[in-house]
Design a protein around this motif. Sequence first.
Motif: not given
Length: 274
Positions: A75, A79, A83, A228-229, A231-232
């Motif tokens: 994961t 991420w 980027e 992207q956030d 995925v976090m």
Amino acid sequence: LIVGLTIVAMGTSAPELAVSVSAAMDGEGVVALGNVVGSNIFNLGIVLGGAALLTPLKLNRAVVYRDGGMLILSTLALWYFLEDGTLGRDEAGIMVGAMASYLLFLAVRRGAGVEEEEDEPAEKHGSIGKDLAKVFTGIIMVVVGGKLLVYSAVALATLAGMDPWLISVTIVAAGTSAPEMVTTLSAVRGGHHGMAIGGLFGSDIFNVLLVLGVAGVVMPLEHLMAYQDSVMVMAATVLGTLLLCQIRGGLGRGGGTLVLVVALTRWILDALGG
């Protein structure tokens, strides 16, 4: 556990693979990513939490450290690759290679270090040919049923004017996670905790590395910077679940309720566009 991490995981991840590859070929990278993010959170939150409500689940160290660690690393790698807002063919190829290496590692280890007691003795089956036929028949039914559910739900959501990301991270994710829910609850009821848990973690690893990897090789996934956030958030869900299981030595009804409530809240907020 090994059967869950491989055969069961491959079968239940077939709908995610079909949906994400189709989305990539149509230039809908957002749908491909949203499907995986939503499915993984759904699996470890709603499916795993719901299973723990039926019966407390025992998680051995192999799941927590080896498979959970692999899922977190995968994961975080995803991420990092996002980027620049794009998952290119080279990056996707690395993910597919990592999946192949992981499967090879499992094949060599063959469950070494895994200790598990089933609640009831294993059932006797027929010939290998008959068992293989059942496996492939089940996978075909999973794919067909998952596609029917997903495309019908997407059609309804589109008519309602929902955003593609919201559709993919909620309705599509829930639809493609239906096989994981059915197989997990069936395994838990049969006392096969290792297969149930292995299936969920294996499916999530497949989703990140193989599903997105294959989709990205077929067609680079673009315009993903804004997600992207998310995925976090997926990585945080995995880490939180693993820490909870490590502290308590498993996932009981209390922990299952907590995981389930958090996941449901996240799912509802996503559905509402929050």
